[in-house]
Design a protein around this motif. Structure first.
Motif, PDB file in Angstrom:
ATOM      1  N   TYR A  45       0.819  -1.218   0.000  1.00  0.00           N
ATOM      2  CA  TYR A  45       0.000   0.000   0.000  1.00  0.00           C
ATOM      3  C   TYR A  45       0.851   1.266   0.000  1.00  0.00           C
ATOM      4  O   TYR A  45       0.430   2.303  -0.517  1.00  0.00           O
ATOM      5  N   ILE A  49      -0.026  -1.953 -10.616  1.00  0.00           N
ATOM      6  CA  ILE A  49       0.122  -2.470  -9.248  1.00  0.00           C
ATOM      7  C   ILE A  49      -1.115  -3.293  -8.884  1.00  0.00           C
ATOM      8  O   ILE A  49      -1.000  -4.373  -8.290  1.00  0.00           O
ATOM      9  N   ASP A  50      -2.282  -2.767  -9.236  1.00  0.00           N
ATOM     10  CA  ASP A  50      -3.530  -3.499  -8.969  1.00  0.00           C
ATOM     11  C   ASP A  50      -3.531  -4.863  -9.664  1.00  0.00           C
ATOM     12  O   ASP A  50      -3.927  -5.873  -9.071  1.00  0.00           O
ATOM     13  N   LYS A  59      -0.051   8.018 -10.563  1.00  0.00           N
ATOM     14  CA  LYS A  59      -1.382   7.403 -10.701  1.00  0.00           C
ATOM     15  C   LYS A  59      -1.537   6.583 -11.970  1.00  0.00           C
ATOM     16  O   LYS A  59      -2.250   5.595 -11.977  1.00  0.00           O
ATOM     17  N   ASP A  60      -0.866   6.990 -13.030  1.00  0.00           N
ATOM     18  CA  ASP A  60      -1.053   6.266 -14.286  1.00  0.00           C
ATOM     19  C   ASP A  60      -0.442   4.859 -14.251  1.00  0.00           C
ATOM     20  O   ASP A  60      -0.665   4.072 -15.172  1.00  0.00           O
ATOM     21  N   HIS A  61       0.279   4.527 -13.189  1.00  0.00           N
ATOM     22  CA  HIS A  61       0.840   3.174 -13.034  1.00  0.00           C
ATOM     23  C   HIS A  61       0.121   2.352 -11.959  1.00  0.00           C
ATOM     24  O   HIS A  61       0.463   1.200 -11.737  1.00  0.00           O
ATOM     25  N   TRP A  62      -0.862   2.943 -11.314  1.00  0.00           N
ATOM     26  CA  TRP A  62      -1.572   2.226 -10.245  1.00  0.00           C
ATOM     27  C   TRP A  62      -2.271   0.973 -10.769  1.00  0.00           C
ATOM     28  O   TRP A  62      -2.331  -0.034 -10.075  1.00  0.00           O
ATOM     29  N   ASN A  63      -2.791   1.048 -11.985  1.00  0.00           N
ATOM     30  CA  ASN A  63      -3.485  -0.123 -12.521  1.00  0.00           C
ATOM     31  C   ASN A  63      -2.536  -1.314 -12.666  1.00  0.00           C
ATOM     32  O   ASN A  63      -2.944  -2.468 -12.513  1.00  0.00           O
ATOM     33  N   LEU A 104       4.296   6.158  -6.441  1.00  0.00           N
ATOM     34  CA  LEU A 104       4.168   5.793  -7.843  1.00  0.00           C
ATOM     35  C   LEU A 104       3.100   6.678  -8.485  1.00  0.00           C
ATOM     36  O   LEU A 104       2.030   6.867  -7.904  1.00  0.00           O
ATOM     37  N   TYR A 122       1.847   3.029  -3.491  1.00  0.00           N
ATOM     38  CA  TYR A 122       0.918   3.955  -4.154  1.00  0.00           C
ATOM     39  C   TYR A 122       1.286   5.417  -3.881  1.00  0.00           C
ATOM     40  O   TYR A 122       1.030   6.290  -4.708  1.00  0.00           O
ATOM     41  N   THR A 123       1.859   5.696  -2.736  1.00  0.00           N
ATOM     42  CA  THR A 123       2.192   7.085  -2.396  1.00  0.00           C
ATOM     43  C   THR A 123       3.349   7.632  -3.213  1.00  0.00           C
ATOM     44  O   THR A 123       3.498   8.845  -3.316  1.00  0.00           O
TER      45      THR A 123
END
Length: 143
Positions: free
Chosen positions: A86, A100-101, A94-98, A92, A89-90
């Motif tokens: 978790y 990680i998901d 936002k465009d790479h969050w998917n 990285l 996410y702080t």
């Protein structure tokens, strides 16, 4: 009648005395103001360095612990992975969050081959981010 030569001498003496008192005051004020500005820059530099080190530690810890989980597949590795998952996410974008998901979904569904592929892709993204941060950090330090 006014003796202008004596008056001029007194005016010169008064001006010299005033300048000799005011000059150190101004000099001290400017020096203190400059020192304060230097301290502000040093504080900013220290905070920036701390942020950079935290970012590097979290991102490298995420890669390391995820890789360990994918290779060992034990509860200790899962715990270490969870500590960094978790937090990543702080740091990285936002465009790479998917990505990680998606990696997390592969791990949860115990599809370790796809998880390895996802981790490889994310590792490259993180390596680029850290390299970019290194360059920015060095350019700030050189100023």
């Amino acid at each position: 009648m006014i003796d202008w030569s004596a008056t001029a001498a007194w005016i010169t003496l008064a001006l010299t005395l005033a300048i000799s008192i005011i000059s150190p005051v101004i000099s001290t004020y400017l020096s203190n103001k400059f020192q304060l500005k230097i301290r502000e820059y040093e504080k900013f530099d220290k905070e920036l360095e701390q942020h950079y080190l935290e970012k590097r530690e979290i991102l490298q810890g995420f890669i390391s612990n995820t890789g360990k989980l994918l290779n060992r597949r034990d509860t200790d590795s899962l715990k270490d992975y969870g500590e960094h998952f978790y937090l990543v996410y702080t740091y990285l974008p936002k465009d790479h969050w998917n990505k990680i998901d998606l990696l997390h979904q592969h791990i949860q569904s115990i599809d370790y081959e796809l998880a390895q592929t996802s981790l490889l892709e994310i590792s490259k993204i993180i390596a680029e981010l850290l390299e970019e941060s290194d360059r920015k950090n060095q350019s700030i330090r050189s100023k």
